[in-house]
Design a protein around this motif. Sequence first.
Motif, PDB file in Angstrom:
ATOM      1  N   VAL A   1      35.993  18.066 -37.218  1.00  0.00           N
ATOM      2  CA  VAL A   1      35.860  19.764 -36.732  1.00  0.00           C
ATOM      3  C   VAL A   1      34.414  20.246 -37.355  1.00  0.00           C
ATOM      4  O   VAL A   1      35.813  20.553 -38.507  1.00  0.00           O
ATOM      5  CB  VAL A   1      36.984  20.611 -35.382  1.00  0.00           C
TER       6      VAL A   1
ATOM      7  N   ASP B   1      33.025  23.454 -30.389  1.00  0.00           N
ATOM      8  CA  ASP B   1      33.580  22.118 -30.558  1.00  0.00           C
ATOM      9  C   ASP B   1      33.871  21.889 -29.754  1.00  0.00           C
ATOM     10  O   ASP B   1      33.987  22.949 -28.510  1.00  0.00           O
ATOM     11  CB  ASP B   1      34.407  21.658 -31.570  1.00  0.00           C
TER      12      ASP B   1
ATOM     13  N   LEU C   1      39.469  18.250 -27.273  1.00  0.00           N
ATOM     14  CA  LEU C   1      39.430  17.496 -28.394  1.00  0.00           C
ATOM     15  C   LEU C   1      40.199  15.838 -27.458  1.00  0.00           C
ATOM     16  O   LEU C   1      41.119  16.426 -26.977  1.00  0.00           O
ATOM     17  CB  LEU C   1      39.439  18.141 -30.043  1.00  0.00           C
TER      18      LEU C   1
END
Length: 132
Positions: free
Chosen positions: A114, A120, A124
């Motif tokens: 990251v 980002d 995730l």
Amino acid sequence: MKKLFMLCCASLLAACSSPTPPAQASLYGEVFYLQRMALPPAATLSVQLQDVSLMDAPAVVLARQAGPVKGNVPLPFRLNYDPAQIKPGHRYAVSARIELEGKLLFINTSQQSVALDGHDPQPLRIKVDPAR
């Protein structure tokens, strides 16, 4: 007097517009595996945000979430961290593991890097594989 007032207003606007770093930032996402199986009720999930910059030293943990697994995969997580701890030029990664009574069941086998620069992709998605 008008000039002094305008100068004060300009100073106040400049102070308000200067960016202040947030006191806390977050990464969130989910942990999953491909095996078709349910986890035992006593299984625990641990997710960490780590500074992995140093090759010959253990990673520095910046944030951690650990606790019992609730439900089936995908397993949600949220890591709150202090942006002031982020250093330019350092590398950061998120790691995940699932354990049962201290025995490792699943772990991510590829690094989930990251940038922590606000770009980002979230959520995730961290894939964990069976421990051997």
